[in-house]
Motif scaffolding. Sequence first.
Motif, PDB file in Angstrom:
ATOM      1  N   VAL A 194       0.846  -1.192   0.000  1.00 52.96           N
ATOM      2  CA  VAL A 194       0.000   0.000   0.000  1.00 52.96           C
ATOM      3  C   VAL A 194       0.881   1.241   0.000  1.00 52.96           C
ATOM      4  O   VAL A 194       1.724   1.422   0.883  1.00 52.96           O
ATOM      5  N   THR A 208      -9.195   5.081   0.290  1.00 52.93           N
ATOM      6  CA  THR A 208      -8.784   3.833  -0.350  1.00 52.93           C
ATOM      7  C   THR A 208      -7.322   3.525  -0.087  1.00 52.93           C
ATOM      8  O   THR A 208      -6.508   4.421   0.137  1.00 52.93           O
ATOM      9  N   ALA A 209      -7.007   2.246  -0.147  1.00 47.50           N
ATOM     10  CA  ALA A 209      -5.630   1.775  -0.084  1.00 47.50           C
ATOM     11  C   ALA A 209      -5.149   1.601  -1.523  1.00 47.50           C
ATOM     12  O   ALA A 209      -5.711   0.805  -2.280  1.00 47.50           O
ATOM     13  N   ASN A 210      -4.133   2.375  -1.897  1.00 52.41           N
ATOM     14  CA  ASN A 210      -3.567   2.309  -3.248  1.00 52.41           C
ATOM     15  C   ASN A 210      -2.534   1.182  -3.275  1.00 52.41           C
ATOM     16  O   ASN A 210      -1.453   1.309  -2.702  1.00 52.41           O
ATOM     17  N   VAL A 211      -2.863   0.068  -3.932  1.00 57.55           N
ATOM     18  CA  VAL A 211      -2.016  -1.119  -3.905  1.00 57.55           C
ATOM     19  C   VAL A 211      -1.052  -1.101  -5.090  1.00 57.55           C
ATOM     20  O   VAL A 211      -1.476  -1.179  -6.253  1.00 57.55           O
ATOM     21  N   GLU A 267      -7.184   0.460  -6.347  1.00 63.99           N
ATOM     22  CA  GLU A 267      -7.519   1.166  -5.107  1.00 63.99           C
ATOM     23  C   GLU A 267      -8.643   0.436  -4.383  1.00 63.99           C
ATOM     24  O   GLU A 267      -9.718   0.235  -4.951  1.00 63.99           O
ATOM     25  N   TYR A 278      -0.769   2.203   5.175  1.00 66.47           N
ATOM     26  CA  TYR A 278       0.375   2.533   4.342  1.00 66.47           C
ATOM     27  C   TYR A 278       1.592   1.665   4.688  1.00 66.47           C
ATOM     28  O   TYR A 278       1.908   1.447   5.859  1.00 66.47           O
TER      29      TYR A 278
END
Length: 321
Positions: A194, A208-211, A267, A278
Amino acid sequence: MLRWRGLSNVPPGWGRCVVTIGVFDGVHRGHAQLVGAATRSAAERGIPSVLMTFDPHPSEVVRPGSHPPQLSTLRRRADLAEEMGIDVFCVIPFNTTVSAQSPEEFVHEVLVEQLHAAEVVVGDNFTFGHKATGDVARLRELGERFGFEVTAVSLFGEHAVTFSSTYIRSCIGAGDVELAAEALGRPHRVEGVVVHGEKRGRDLGYPTANVSATAHAAIPGDGVYAAWFTVQPGGHAPEGMVAGQRYMSAVSVGTNPTFSGRDRTVEAYVLDVDADIYGQHVCVDFVSRIRGMEAYDDLDSLITAIGDDVERTRSILEADS
């Protein structure tokens, strides 16, 4: 399960074994048929079963830049092989030297001299050796010469569809994660870390978690998906989450057309969780595609659509669980 990288890890006094060979990307239902045949035969013979795979993907060495989208990381393949009862997961570092081996050299140097194979289990479309000049018929000839049996397994599934990594990649690329899951035997998984993004989701009320996915990962086609989100064990889980436990998530894959985005992102909005994710190593298991990617005229329309996506995600994953 033992995990070897290279044949230098073969212990002194290693006896006979049953070997199954392939890239095994995805460890899909066709691969499960191979593994099942190998483990059953090994159990009957009272000897170990060995799954032999290659890293990097052979195509990347033979034709640099042609690495296909990857269905599973090497560690994921090993974990799945262990669940299936394999005794040894053996990774052959694939390079130009290995690619230049003739079928005879590969069989003699690897299967006979190093692994002492009593039986070799492969798919009925198996090829090997320099420029893929070896096939099942050639493997059988060499088996007769060197004293090992060969079992060729058909990889056909329902509706005369061949279970193959190529077929599954095409399903994923089209966004049909449900059809991909049928062939895989489980939802398609994308792993990654993330990272910080544009933070627009937080401003909209849906952080959102941006992967950032692993290299060459097979990313589903653009759209919104219902998926399970998991923080992988091994580190410190964020407060409010448990490592290894799966959480409902609505996942957007695409370029954020409402904001004229260019970079393609994955996301994940994790439902009912407020945590600092993060830097976490995570995995996203895609269950169902909710809709395609759309551009909205205003933020209110976008927020309404996201709310609908979240409720549909909850309904789908409650049924899935």
